[in-house]
Motif scaffolding. Structure first.
Motif, PDB file in Angstrom:
ATOM      1  N   GLY A 190       0.803  -1.206   0.000  1.00 14.26           N
ATOM      2  CA  GLY A 190       0.000   0.000   0.000  1.00 14.26           C
ATOM      3  C   GLY A 190       0.838   1.257   0.000  1.00 14.26           C
ATOM      4  O   GLY A 190       1.740   1.411   0.822  1.00 14.26           O
ATOM      5  N   VAL A 191       0.546   2.170  -0.931  1.00 16.97           N
ATOM      6  CA  VAL A 191       1.288   3.424  -1.054  1.00 16.97           C
ATOM      7  C   VAL A 191       0.839   4.446  -0.023  1.00 16.97           C
ATOM      8  O   VAL A 191       1.652   5.077   0.658  1.00 16.97           O
ATOM      9  CB  VAL A 191       1.116   4.014  -2.465  1.00 16.97           C
ATOM     10  N   SER A 221      -0.203   0.907  -5.719  1.00 15.68           N
ATOM     11  CA  SER A 221      -0.644  -0.099  -4.755  1.00 15.68           C
ATOM     12  C   SER A 221      -0.962  -1.372  -5.531  1.00 15.68           C
ATOM     13  O   SER A 221      -1.490  -1.310  -6.648  1.00 15.68           O
ATOM     14  CB  SER A 221      -1.891   0.373  -4.001  1.00 15.68           C
ATOM     15  N   VAL A 222      -0.639  -2.518  -4.961  1.00 16.81           N
ATOM     16  CA  VAL A 222      -0.850  -3.762  -5.693  1.00 16.81           C
ATOM     17  C   VAL A 222      -1.291  -4.869  -4.744  1.00 16.81           C
ATOM     18  O   VAL A 222      -0.845  -4.943  -3.599  1.00 16.81           O
ATOM     19  CB  VAL A 222       0.436  -4.182  -6.452  1.00 16.81           C
ATOM     20  N   MET A 223      -2.194  -5.702  -5.216  1.00 21.43           N
ATOM     21  CA  MET A 223      -2.625  -6.897  -4.498  1.00 21.43           C
ATOM     22  C   MET A 223      -2.419  -8.098  -5.411  1.00 21.43           C
ATOM     23  O   MET A 223      -2.833  -8.086  -6.573  1.00 21.43           O
ATOM     24  CB  MET A 223      -4.100  -6.815  -4.099  1.00 21.43           C
ATOM     25  N   PHE A 224      -1.748  -9.128  -4.899  1.00 21.40           N
ATOM     26  CA  PHE A 224      -1.579 -10.382  -5.614  1.00 21.40           C
ATOM     27  C   PHE A 224      -2.523 -11.418  -5.012  1.00 21.40           C
ATOM     28  O   PHE A 224      -2.671 -11.501  -3.798  1.00 21.40           O
ATOM     29  CB  PHE A 224      -0.142 -10.899  -5.487  1.00 21.40           C
ATOM     30  N   ILE A 244       2.670  -5.162   3.007  1.00 20.57           N
ATOM     31  CA  ILE A 244       3.740  -4.200   3.224  1.00 20.57           C
ATOM     32  C   ILE A 244       3.094  -2.821   3.262  1.00 20.57           C
ATOM     33  O   ILE A 244       2.420  -2.420   2.315  1.00 20.57           O
ATOM     34  CB  ILE A 244       4.788  -4.247   2.100  1.00 20.57           C
ATOM     35  N   ILE A 245       3.296  -2.110   4.363  1.00 17.76           N
ATOM     36  CA  ILE A 245       2.669  -0.797   4.547  1.00 17.76           C
ATOM     37  C   ILE A 245       3.750   0.267   4.609  1.00 17.76           C
ATOM     38  O   ILE A 245       4.644   0.206   5.463  1.00 17.76           O
ATOM     39  CB  ILE A 245       1.822  -0.770   5.834  1.00 17.76           C
ATOM     40  N   SER A 246       3.680   1.222   3.723  1.00 19.53           N
ATOM     41  CA  SER A 246       4.640   2.315   3.735  1.00 19.53           C
ATOM     42  C   SER A 246       4.508   3.120   5.025  1.00 19.53           C
ATOM     43  O   SER A 246       3.401   3.294   5.560  1.00 19.53           O
ATOM     44  CB  SER A 246       4.399   3.226   2.527  1.00 19.53           C
ATOM     45  N   VAL A 289       1.872   5.739   5.171  1.00 20.15           N
ATOM     46  CA  VAL A 289       0.513   5.354   5.551  1.00 20.15           C
ATOM     47  C   VAL A 289       0.301   5.571   7.052  1.00 20.15           C
ATOM     48  O   VAL A 289      -0.743   6.061   7.494  1.00 20.15           O
ATOM     49  CB  VAL A 289       0.257   3.876   5.192  1.00 20.15           C
ATOM     50  N   LEU A 290       1.309   5.233   7.842  1.00 21.37           N
ATOM     51  CA  LEU A 290       1.200   5.304   9.300  1.00 21.37           C
ATOM     52  C   LEU A 290       1.405   6.717   9.828  1.00 21.37           C
ATOM     53  O   LEU A 290       1.056   7.005  10.979  1.00 21.37           O
ATOM     54  CB  LEU A 290       2.216   4.355   9.928  1.00 21.37           C
ATOM     55  N   ARG A 291       1.971   7.588   9.025  1.00 24.09           N
ATOM     56  CA  ARG A 291       2.169   8.978   9.444  1.00 24.09           C
ATOM     57  C   ARG A 291       0.996   9.866   9.064  1.00 24.09           C
ATOM     58  O   ARG A 291       0.815  10.935   9.645  1.00 24.09           O
ATOM     59  CB  ARG A 291       3.447   9.542   8.808  1.00 24.09           C
TER      60      ARG A 291
END
Length: 280
Positions: free
Chosen positions: A110-111, A213-216, A163-165, A168-170
């Motif tokens: 996620g971007v 952003s990508v989901m597999f 995987i979270i950038s 995202v959390l800021r």
């Protein structure tokens, strides 16, 4: 498969017709609203509002009901008529949702936001409102997004790696209580045996997924597909060579990220910075 009912003059209005069909199908099956909640994952209140005409629900909910009653695609067709706008139902996204429901493995990067599968109702509501939704449409989509969590819950749930950038959390929510709830949910999710979280911290440099952003999805037949999202569009990628290139890129980003244990501690440290009560 239940027979389709004839549209009569009494029920030609699409919204009323849709609600009537939902009530009729549930009565014919002998289900309670609580039973639908247990089987399909959305709340009994969601189904009650749909049957009462107060809400139309979301395409995800309606597709699940179609499958439950064996009426595919009748209910979705009625729902689209009731909504009155079929342009939003892009075939690629509808296909992606079907594939996600049956996936045996999922990976996400996620971007700018946590993956939808790990968003709280509070986070989803603010994110969707920022995109222009309001009122009933907003609540429908919040219910749909939170309802998707059922993919990762219960016996036999597929493994999910996210995987979270750090960005995202800021980028916190306006409501600190809701933001605390989102961070706490990420910590809780990281403790589930089938969920692995990585934080990609600032300072790791540029990489090929910076703006994507990508989901597999690993499918039961053994192949993998990807769904990519950019600022203005999404794309379902099924071509093997393209999926493999994306997956190699994803693996490179994962190598830059913190370990699951380090990532959990990172989120816990961020939680310490969030006020426990809203400011007055």
């Amino acid at each position: 498969m239940p027979a389709r009912r004839v549209v009569t003059g009494r029920s030609q209005e699409p919204r009323r017709r849709f609600a009537e069909e939902l009530r009729s199908l549930r009565a014919g099956r002998g289900d309670s609203l609580r039973r639908l909640e247990e089987v399909l994952g959305w709340t009994a209140s969601t189904f009650g509002k749909m049957e009462g005409g107060q809400s139309l629900g979301s395409p995800e909910v309606v597709e699940a009901l179609d499958q439950h009653y064996g009426t595919t695609p009748m209910l979705l067709a009625l729902w689209e008529l009731a909504v009155g706008d079929t342009s939003q139902f892009k075939e690629q996204y509808r296909r992606y949702m079907e594939l996600e429901a049956g996936a045996i493995g999922l990976w996400h990067y996620g971007v700018s936001r946590p993956p939808g599968l790990l968003q709280t109702a509070g986070y989803a509501r603010e994110a969707l409102a920022a995109g222009g939704l309001a009122g009933e449409a907003l609540e429908q989509q919040v219910d749909a997004r939170v309802g998707r969590r059922s993919v990762l819950e219960g016996p036999g749930s597929p493994p999910f790696r996210a995987i979270i950038s750090e960005a995202v959390l800021r980028n916190s929510l306006r409501d600190p209580v809701e933001w605390r709830g989102q961070l706490e949910y990420l910590v809780e999710a990281s403790e589930h045996s089938n969920i692995t979280l990585h934080v990609l911290p600032f300072g790791t440099g540029l990489h090929p997924l910076d703006g994507t952003s990508v989901m597999f999805l690993r499918l039961p037949e053994g192949r993998t597909v990807a769904y990519t999202e950019f600022d203005v569009r999404g794309e379902l990628v099924e071509e093997t060579s393209r999926v493999e290139r994306l997956h190699r890129t994803y693996d490179g980003v994962r190598d830059l990220a913190l370990s699951p244990a380090e990532s959990r501690m990172f989120i816990l440290r961020m939680l310490e910075e969030v006020p426990c009560e809203p400011s007055t």
